[in-house]
Write a protein that holds these residues in place. Structure first.
Motif, PDB file in Angstrom:
ATOM      1  N   ARG A  30       0.816  -1.220   0.000  1.00  0.00           N
ATOM      2  CA  ARG A  30       0.000   0.000   0.000  1.00  0.00           C
ATOM      3  C   ARG A  30       0.845   1.264   0.000  1.00  0.00           C
ATOM      4  NH1 ARG A  30      -3.030  -3.299   3.501  1.00  0.00           N
ATOM      5  NH2 ARG A  30      -1.834  -2.566   5.302  1.00  0.00           N
ATOM      6  N   SER A  31       2.068   1.156   0.459  1.00  0.00           N
ATOM      7  CA  SER A  31       2.867   2.356   0.709  1.00  0.00           C
ATOM      8  C   SER A  31       3.779   2.765  -0.434  1.00  0.00           C
ATOM      9  CB  SER A  31       3.713   2.154   1.967  1.00  0.00           C
ATOM     10  OG  SER A  31       2.884   1.898   3.089  1.00  0.00           O
ATOM     11  N   TYR A  32       4.068   1.830  -1.337  1.00  0.00           N
ATOM     12  CA  TYR A  32       5.116   2.099  -2.317  1.00  0.00           C
ATOM     13  C   TYR A  32       4.682   1.824  -3.745  1.00  0.00           C
ATOM     14  CZ  TYR A  32       8.180   2.194   1.741  1.00  0.00           C
ATOM     15  OH  TYR A  32       8.762   2.507   2.942  1.00  0.00           O
ATOM     16  N   VAL A  33       5.442   2.422  -4.646  1.00  0.00           N
ATOM     17  CA  VAL A  33       5.381   2.016  -6.045  1.00  0.00           C
ATOM     18  C   VAL A  33       5.865   0.570  -6.115  1.00  0.00           C
ATOM     19  CG1 VAL A  33       6.344   2.410  -8.351  1.00  0.00           C
ATOM     20  CG2 VAL A  33       5.815   4.365  -6.849  1.00  0.00           C
ATOM     21  N   MET A  34       5.200  -0.228  -6.912  1.00  0.00           N
ATOM     22  CA  MET A  34       5.606  -1.616  -7.102  1.00  0.00           C
ATOM     23  C   MET A  34       6.158  -1.784  -8.508  1.00  0.00           C
ATOM     24  SD  MET A  34       5.167  -3.274  -4.301  1.00  0.00           S
ATOM     25  CE  MET A  34       5.369  -4.935  -4.936  1.00  0.00           C
ATOM     26  N   GLY A  35       7.226  -2.574  -8.605  1.00  0.00           N
ATOM     27  CA  GLY A  35       7.860  -2.742  -9.906  1.00  0.00           C
ATOM     28  C   GLY A  35       8.220  -4.176 -10.210  1.00  0.00           C
ATOM     29  N   TRP A  36       8.276  -4.477 -11.494  1.00  0.00           N
ATOM     30  CA  TRP A  36       8.789  -5.758 -11.972  1.00  0.00           C
ATOM     31  C   TRP A  36      10.172  -5.522 -12.585  1.00  0.00           C
ATOM     32  CZ3 TRP A  36       7.266 -10.592 -11.142  1.00  0.00           C
ATOM     33  CH2 TRP A  36       5.955 -10.828 -10.711  1.00  0.00           C
ATOM     34  N   TYR A  37      11.083  -6.392 -12.212  1.00  0.00           N
ATOM     35  CA  TYR A  37      12.451  -6.357 -12.708  1.00  0.00           C
ATOM     36  C   TYR A  37      12.739  -7.680 -13.413  1.00  0.00           C
ATOM     37  CZ  TYR A  37      13.225  -2.563  -9.301  1.00  0.00           C
ATOM     38  OH  TYR A  37      13.172  -1.398  -8.584  1.00  0.00           O
ATOM     39  N   ARG A  38      13.779  -7.664 -14.230  1.00  0.00           N
ATOM     40  CA  ARG A  38      14.260  -8.923 -14.789  1.00  0.00           C
ATOM     41  C   ARG A  38      15.770  -8.895 -14.905  1.00  0.00           C
ATOM     42  NH1 ARG A  38      11.958  -8.657 -21.032  1.00  0.00           N
ATOM     43  NH2 ARG A  38      13.395  -7.038 -21.813  1.00  0.00           N
ATOM     44  N   GLN A  39      16.343 -10.093 -14.836  1.00  0.00           N
ATOM     45  CA  GLN A  39      17.793 -10.241 -14.972  1.00  0.00           C
ATOM     46  C   GLN A  39      18.060 -11.418 -15.870  1.00  0.00           C
ATOM     47  OE1 GLN A  39      20.030 -10.735 -11.311  1.00  0.00           O
ATOM     48  NE2 GLN A  39      21.877  -9.942 -12.292  1.00  0.00           N
ATOM     49  N   ALA A  40      18.633 -11.124 -17.024  1.00  0.00           N
ATOM     50  CA  ALA A  40      19.038 -12.168 -17.960  1.00  0.00           C
ATOM     51  C   ALA A  40      20.469 -12.592 -17.637  1.00  0.00           C
ATOM     52  CB  ALA A  40      18.938 -11.658 -19.388  1.00  0.00           C
ATOM     53  N   PRO A  41      20.864 -13.803 -18.010  1.00  0.00           N
ATOM     54  CA  PRO A  41      22.232 -14.260 -17.723  1.00  0.00           C
ATOM     55  C   PRO A  41      23.264 -13.284 -18.267  1.00  0.00           C
ATOM     56  CG  PRO A  41      20.878 -16.070 -18.502  1.00  0.00           C
ATOM     57  CD  PRO A  41      20.054 -14.827 -18.677  1.00  0.00           C
ATOM     58  N   GLY A  42      24.203 -12.917 -17.400  1.00  0.00           N
ATOM     59  CA  GLY A  42      25.269 -12.022 -17.810  1.00  0.00           C
ATOM     60  C   GLY A  42      24.901 -10.553 -17.820  1.00  0.00           C
ATOM     61  N   ASN A  43      23.646 -10.247 -17.492  1.00  0.00           N
ATOM     62  CA  ASN A  43      23.196  -8.856 -17.506  1.00  0.00           C
ATOM     63  C   ASN A  43      22.847  -8.378 -16.102  1.00  0.00           C
ATOM     64  OD1 ASN A  43      23.418  -9.018 -20.258  1.00  0.00           O
ATOM     65  ND2 ASN A  43      21.219  -8.888 -20.675  1.00  0.00           N
ATOM     66  N   GLN A  44      22.796  -7.071 -15.950  1.00  0.00           N
ATOM     67  CA  GLN A  44      22.335  -6.500 -14.685  1.00  0.00           C
ATOM     68  C   GLN A  44      20.813  -6.572 -14.606  1.00  0.00           C
ATOM     69  OE1 GLN A  44      23.932  -2.493 -14.397  1.00  0.00           O
ATOM     70  NE2 GLN A  44      25.744  -3.238 -13.325  1.00  0.00           N
ATOM     71  N   ARG A  45      20.334  -6.572 -13.395  1.00  0.00           N
ATOM     72  CA  ARG A  45      18.885  -6.531 -13.189  1.00  0.00           C
ATOM     73  C   ARG A  45      18.365  -5.174 -13.651  1.00  0.00           C
ATOM     74  NH1 ARG A  45      18.815  -7.853  -8.129  1.00  0.00           N
ATOM     75  NH2 ARG A  45      18.216 -10.041  -8.329  1.00  0.00           N
TER      76      ARG A  45
END
Length: 117
Positions: A30-45
């Motif tokens: 309820r308090s925050y922005v919610m986000g989806w992240y992804r991390q592919a092999p060898g890459n940063q999230r």
């Protein structure tokens, strides 16, 4: 300790769809922005989609028009509907709460999405 639980990943063919879910503790959801992240092999999230409690959505260019983030405030759950999936979408997908542009909860295991024929 606050922890998110992601689910819904799997193996899908190019062009297919998946819907990811992330259950969050109510006070965080309820308090925050919610986000989806992804991390592919060898890459940063990377942050790929976010949504405020008021319904403002943002997407990274690579998923615009294909992915849709939504929130169910009654269930304290955030979703990511992924359509027209491409092999380059293959990654571990995780959700988090965002504060001043940063993810604030320790990362969980996420859910693996593999797009392959």
């Amino acid at each position: 300790q606050v922890q998110f639980v992601e689910s819904g990943g799997g193996l899908v063919q190019p062009g297919g769809s998946l819907r990811l879910s992330c259950a969050a503790p109510g006070n965080v959801f309820r308090s925050y922005v919610m986000g989806w992240y992804r991390q592919a092999p060898g890459n940063q999230r990377e942050l790929i989609a976010s949504m405020t409690g008021g319904g403002i959505r943002n997407y990274v260019d690579s998923v615009k028009g294909r992915f849709a983030i939504s929130r169910d405030n009654a269930r304290n759950t955030v979703y990511l509907q992924m359509n027209s999936l491409k092999p380059e979408d293959t990654a571990v997908y995780s959700c988090n709460a965002i504060h001043f542009g940063r993810a604030i909860v320790p990362w969980g295991q996420g859910t693996q999405v593999t797009v392959s024929s």
